[in-house]
Write a protein that holds these residues in place. Structure first.
Motif, PDB file in Angstrom:
ATOM      1  N   ILE A 176       0.860  -1.187   0.000  1.00  9.31           N
ATOM      2  CA  ILE A 176       0.000   0.000   0.000  1.00  9.31           C
ATOM      3  C   ILE A 176       0.892   1.232   0.000  1.00  9.31           C
ATOM      4  CG2 ILE A 176      -1.778   1.310   1.221  1.00  9.31           C
ATOM      5  CD1 ILE A 176      -2.660  -1.260   2.586  1.00  9.31           C
ATOM      6  N   TRP A 177       0.672   2.133  -0.951  1.00  7.23           N
ATOM      7  CA  TRP A 177       1.371   3.402  -0.935  1.00  7.23           C
ATOM      8  C   TRP A 177       0.562   4.405  -0.129  1.00  7.23           C
ATOM      9  CZ3 TRP A 177       3.026   4.293  -6.753  1.00  7.23           C
ATOM     10  CH2 TRP A 177       4.093   3.431  -7.053  1.00  7.23           C
ATOM     11  N   SER A 178       1.278   5.221   0.641  1.00  5.63           N
ATOM     12  CA  SER A 178       0.592   6.236   1.440  1.00  5.63           C
ATOM     13  C   SER A 178       1.438   7.499   1.495  1.00  5.63           C
ATOM     14  CB  SER A 178       0.340   5.726   2.861  1.00  5.63           C
ATOM     15  OG  SER A 178       1.539   5.731   3.610  1.00  5.63           O
ATOM     16  N   ALA A 179       0.797   8.580   1.886  1.00  9.17           N
ATOM     17  CA  ALA A 179       1.513   9.830   2.155  1.00  9.17           C
ATOM     18  C   ALA A 179       1.958   9.831   3.612  1.00  9.17           C
ATOM     19  CB  ALA A 179       0.608  11.027   1.875  1.00  9.17           C
ATOM     20  N   GLN A 180       2.752  10.807   3.975  1.00 11.46           N
ATOM     21  CA  GLN A 180       3.249  10.874   5.341  1.00 11.46           C
ATOM     22  C   GLN A 180       2.131  11.067   6.351  1.00 11.46           C
ATOM     23  OE1 GLN A 180       6.208  13.976   4.930  1.00 11.46           O
ATOM     24  NE2 GLN A 180       7.825  12.517   4.481  1.00 11.46           N
ATOM     25  N   ASN A 181       1.029  11.726   5.934  1.00 13.38           N
ATOM     26  CA  ASN A 181      -0.057  11.945   6.885  1.00 13.38           C
ATOM     27  C   ASN A 181      -1.121  10.859   6.857  1.00 13.38           C
ATOM     28  OD1 ASN A 181      -1.386  12.566   4.488  1.00 13.38           O
ATOM     29  ND2 ASN A 181      -2.473  14.313   5.346  1.00 13.38           N
ATOM     30  N   SER A 182      -0.902   9.803   6.071  1.00 14.65           N
ATOM     31  CA  SER A 182      -1.871   8.705   6.041  1.00 14.65           C
ATOM     32  C   SER A 182      -1.235   7.335   6.278  1.00 14.65           C
ATOM     33  CB  SER A 182      -2.623   8.683   4.694  1.00 14.65           C
ATOM     34  OG  SER A 182      -1.729   8.611   3.600  1.00 14.65           O
ATOM     35  N   ASN A 183       0.072   7.307   6.566  1.00 12.39           N
ATOM     36  CA  ASN A 183       0.741   6.003   6.635  1.00 12.39           C
ATOM     37  C   ASN A 183       0.405   5.189   7.882  1.00 12.39           C
ATOM     38  OD1 ASN A 183       2.266   7.395   8.517  1.00 12.39           O
ATOM     39  ND2 ASN A 183       4.145   7.404   7.293  1.00 12.39           N
ATOM     40  N   THR A 184      -0.234   5.794   8.876  1.00  8.42           N
ATOM     41  CA  THR A 184      -0.655   5.008  10.044  1.00  8.42           C
ATOM     42  C   THR A 184      -2.139   4.665   9.998  1.00  8.42           C
ATOM     43  OG1 THR A 184      -1.116   6.976  11.373  1.00  8.42           O
ATOM     44  CG2 THR A 184       1.124   6.085  11.474  1.00  8.42           C
ATOM     45  N   VAL A 185      -2.868   5.211   9.037  1.00 10.26           N
ATOM     46  CA  VAL A 185      -4.313   4.980   8.962  1.00 10.26           C
ATOM     47  C   VAL A 185      -4.651   3.488   8.906  1.00 10.26           C
ATOM     48  CG1 VAL A 185      -6.374   5.320   7.539  1.00 10.26           C
ATOM     49  CG2 VAL A 185      -4.818   7.244   7.979  1.00 10.26           C
ATOM     50  N   PRO A 186      -3.927   2.679   8.117  1.00  9.79           N
ATOM     51  CA  PRO A 186      -4.339   1.274   7.991  1.00  9.79           C
ATOM     52  C   PRO A 186      -3.737   0.326   9.024  1.00  9.79           C
ATOM     53  CG  PRO A 186      -2.621   1.728   6.404  1.00  9.79           C
ATOM     54  CD  PRO A 186      -2.854   3.014   7.163  1.00  9.79           C
ATOM     55  N   ASP A 187      -3.056   0.824  10.045  1.00  7.34           N
ATOM     56  CA  ASP A 187      -2.328  -0.060  10.970  1.00  7.34           C
ATOM     57  C   ASP A 187      -3.214  -1.162  11.544  1.00  7.34           C
ATOM     58  OD1 ASP A 187      -0.040   1.371  10.541  1.00  7.34           O
ATOM     59  OD2 ASP A 187       0.034   2.297  12.523  1.00  7.34           O
ATOM     60  N   GLN A 188      -4.348  -0.792  12.101  1.00  6.48           N
ATOM     61  CA  GLN A 188      -5.234  -1.795  12.724  1.00  6.48           C
ATOM     62  C   GLN A 188      -5.751  -2.773  11.682  1.00  6.48           C
ATOM     63  OE1 GLN A 188      -8.803  -2.020  12.203  1.00  6.48           O
ATOM     64  NE2 GLN A 188      -8.847  -3.867  13.513  1.00  6.48           N
ATOM     65  N   VAL A 189      -6.108  -2.254  10.514  1.00 12.24           N
ATOM     66  CA  VAL A 189      -6.652  -3.107   9.454  1.00 12.24           C
ATOM     67  C   VAL A 189      -5.613  -4.133   9.013  1.00 12.24           C
ATOM     68  CG1 VAL A 189      -7.644  -3.144   7.141  1.00 12.24           C
ATOM     69  CG2 VAL A 189      -8.101  -1.209   8.655  1.00 12.24           C
ATOM     70  N   ILE A 190      -4.395  -3.679   8.815  1.00 14.00           N
ATOM     71  CA  ILE A 190      -3.347  -4.580   8.342  1.00 14.00           C
ATOM     72  C   ILE A 190      -3.093  -5.702   9.346  1.00 14.00           C
ATOM     73  CG2 ILE A 190      -0.859  -4.727   7.889  1.00 14.00           C
ATOM     74  CD1 ILE A 190      -1.104  -1.970   6.563  1.00 14.00           C
ATOM     75  N   THR A 191      -2.987  -5.346  10.611  1.00 14.08           N
ATOM     76  CA  THR A 191      -2.757  -6.365  11.635  1.00 14.08           C
ATOM     77  C   THR A 191      -3.862  -7.405  11.636  1.00 14.08           C
ATOM     78  OG1 THR A 191      -1.531  -4.820  13.036  1.00 14.08           O
ATOM     79  CG2 THR A 191      -2.455  -6.768  14.102  1.00 14.08           C
ATOM     80  N   ALA A 192      -5.110  -6.938  11.598  1.00 14.03           N
ATOM     81  CA  ALA A 192      -6.249  -7.859  11.631  1.00 14.03           C
ATOM     82  C   ALA A 192      -6.326  -8.697  10.353  1.00 14.03           C
ATOM     83  CB  ALA A 192      -7.540  -7.080  11.833  1.00 14.03           C
ATOM     84  N   PHE A 193      -6.050  -8.083   9.198  1.00 16.77           N
ATOM     85  CA  PHE A 193      -6.133  -8.795   7.924  1.00 16.77           C
ATOM     86  C   PHE A 193      -5.052  -9.860   7.826  1.00 16.77           C
ATOM     87  CE2 PHE A 193      -5.287  -8.973   3.241  1.00 16.77           C
ATOM     88  CZ  PHE A 193      -6.549  -9.400   2.825  1.00 16.77           C
TER      89      PHE A 193
ATOM     90  N   PRO B  39       7.298  10.118  -0.290  1.00 17.27           N
ATOM     91  CA  PRO B  39       7.575  11.464   0.239  1.00 17.27           C
ATOM     92  C   PRO B  39       6.670  12.527  -0.385  1.00 17.27           C
ATOM     93  CG  PRO B  39       9.614  10.338  -0.333  1.00 17.27           C
ATOM     94  CD  PRO B  39       8.505   9.507  -0.896  1.00 17.27           C
ATOM     95  N   ASP B  40       6.405  13.577   0.384  1.00 23.33           N
ATOM     96  CA  ASP B  40       5.671  14.721  -0.160  1.00 23.33           C
ATOM     97  C   ASP B  40       6.539  15.452  -1.183  1.00 23.33           C
ATOM     98  OD1 ASP B  40       3.366  14.324   1.331  1.00 23.33           O
ATOM     99  OD2 ASP B  40       4.104  15.511   3.026  1.00 23.33           O
ATOM    100  N   PRO B  41       5.936  16.037  -2.227  1.00 23.00           N
ATOM    101  CA  PRO B  41       4.514  16.058  -2.528  1.00 23.00           C
ATOM    102  C   PRO B  41       4.042  14.696  -3.047  1.00 23.00           C
ATOM    103  CG  PRO B  41       5.710  17.207  -4.243  1.00 23.00           C
ATOM    104  CD  PRO B  41       6.711  16.857  -3.192  1.00 23.00           C
ATOM    105  N   TYR B  42       3.085  14.127  -2.330  1.00 20.47           N
ATOM    106  CA  TYR B  42       2.667  12.740  -2.541  1.00 20.47           C
ATOM    107  C   TYR B  42       2.138  12.498  -3.954  1.00 20.47           C
ATOM    108  CZ  TYR B  42      -0.090   8.437  -1.899  1.00 20.47           C
ATOM    109  OH  TYR B  42      -0.628   7.182  -2.012  1.00 20.47           O
ATOM    110  N   GLU B  43       1.199  13.333  -4.404  1.00 20.43           N
ATOM    111  CA  GLU B  43       0.571  13.095  -5.699  1.00 20.43           C
ATOM    112  C   GLU B  43       1.605  13.103  -6.824  1.00 20.43           C
ATOM    113  OE1 GLU B  43      -0.452  15.267  -3.463  1.00 20.43           O
ATOM    114  OE2 GLU B  43      -2.570  14.873  -2.994  1.00 20.43           O
TER     115      GLU B  43
END
Length: 438
Positions: free
Chosen positions: A50-67, A81-85
């Motif tokens: 999964i690619w993420s930006a610096q401000n979203s890289n912890t969003v999936p932590d719980q999901v990943i562990t459970a999956f 790294p920013d600029p992400y897009e």
């Protein structure tokens, strides 16, 4: 936030957007995906990225562990790294693709990724019947095909305010229109209070002041008119909002260090009561959450949407709100990517929103304890909100850079409009759109 440089934005649009004006039959199917596997299907030995930006890289932590525990798959988050897009588009243009990526789910940004060729359609996604009908189709769709999965509440442009400052100055009712808000601000200034705080040094939030003033025009088809060439950024309805913003700054309704102030300065100023209000989006509240706990935030910080005609929000889903699944050419990984989304937004969704202390998009899943009141109010503004430039325009020029130049005295409102329109046409053309009259 979109912080592209003009040159790179044009280069990546040219590379990724070629398919938008080529033979559609050469770009691959746009129909339903090859199926939605059961979320608990075993995936031993499958590796997903999964690619993420610096401000979203912890969003999936719980999901990943459970999956991983449920399926045996291995999921790795790679921070771009920013600029992400800019970074994502450059990589995809060279053939480097992840299995999934956080991505702004607007039509223009899906076009920027050449969704038809590069992304898996999410047609028939099993979690969609559970999503609030008012939000189900608000974003993530391009040319009638769904390509993005909304995982958190889309951002809304509006006004964050310090409740204690309002109370101390006798403000008992929230402004009901943009003009009412300015009247409140003028009253605060007379009492020695800084009404608004702007982060001119970091620049990217300057555009919100123009866009909230355009909410009524957006509701009446402004962005469709700009897309079709019937209107431009130099049209009177746009220029007057830029001019009004400049006039309010000249009136002294903003912080004295507006030219150099940063995003962090803005959060600190509102939380401390140094300033009364800030026009911002959800990522601003995320910064406040890093500075204070829910109890303090509920005590001090409120939110209201604003537009010329009333309390109307302007929605602007960003990359932290949604994910896309890529066509990698590996059927097993593509299926596993869809399975991860089905797991995330299906059996694991309640655990995800509880972990993130975020608003639920599914009525059957209640908001968890600890969601700040302001975030609930932001979410409540969504059903009546109108689309932003980022959501509805076919290309998104760097309006904020030009506005920052205006704040620094190097551009007039008319020059801001002209420069923004010129880049809009360049970006739209590079992405395969023809703007009549351009």
């Amino acid at each position: 936030m979109r912080k592209w440089t003009r040159a790179v934005a044009l280069a990546t649009a040219l590379t990724l957007g070629l398919g938008a004006c080529s033979d559609p039959s050469a770009e691959g199917p746009t129909g339903a995906s090859t199926g939605w596997p059961d979320p608990a299907t075993k995936l031993d030995g499958v590796n997903l990225t999964i690619w993420s930006a610096q401000n979203s890289n912890t969003v999936p932590d719980q999901v990943i562990t459970a999956f991983q525990e449920a399926t045996g798959a291995t999921v790795k988050v790679v921070t771009i790294p920013d600029p992400y897009e800019q970074g994502v588009q450059t990589k995809v243009a060279t053939g480097d693709k992840p299995d999934l990526a956080f991505w702004q789910p607007t039509a223009s940004m899906l076009t920027a990724l050449n969704a038809r060729t590069n992304l898996q359609p999410l047609t028939g996604a099993p979690w969609l019947p559970q999503v609030d009908p008012a939000l189900r189709d608000i974003t993530g769709i391009l040319d009638d095909t769904r390509y993005a999965a909304l995982v958190t509440s889309p951002a809304v442009q509006g006004v964050y305010y310090n409740k204690e400052v309002f109370a101390a100055n006798g403000i008992t009712e929230l402004p009901g229109s943009f003009d009412e808000m300015i009247t409140v601000a003028q009253g605060l200034k007379k009492k020695g209070v800084t009404p608004f705080f702007e982060m001119g040094g970091d620049r990217w939030a300057t555009q919100w002041w123009v866009q909230v003033q355009l909410a009524d025009e957006a509701k009446n088809g402004l962005w469709d008119r700009i897309n079709s060439g019937a209107a431009t950024f130099s049209s009177p309805e746009v220029v007057r909002t830029i001019t009004r913003y400049q006039d309010l700054i000249k009136e002294g309704l903003f912080n004295s260090d507006i030219k150099t102030a940063t995003f962090d300065d803005q959060g600190a100023a509102l939380l401390s009561g140094k300033a009364a209000m800030a026009v911002q989006v959800n990522s601003f509240f995320g910064q406040l959450q890093a500075k204070a706990d829910t109890a303090e935030l509920d005590k001090k910080i409120g939110f209201f949407p604003i537009a010329p005609s009333g309390n109307i929000g302007t929605f602007i889903p960003d990359q932290s709100n949604a994910l896309v699944a890529f066509r990698t050419g590996d059927d097993k990984r593509e299926s596993a990517a869809r399975q991860l989304l089905a797991f995330w937004l299906g059996p694991n969704y309640a655990a995800f929103v509880a972990d993130r202390k975020t608003v639920s998009l599914q009525p059957a899943v209640p908001n968890p304890a600890g969601v700040p009141t302001a975030l609930v109010d932001v979410h409540a503004a969504l059903p009546t909100s109108v689309g932003s430039m980022q959501a509805l325009a076919v290309a998104n020029p760097d309006l904020y850079l030009n506005l920052a130049d205006m704040i620094n005295g190097t551009m007039t409102p008319e020059q801001v409009a002209t420069a923004t329109q010129k880049q809009f046409v360049q970006l739209a053309t590079a992405a395969g759109y023809k703007i009549p009259g351009a």
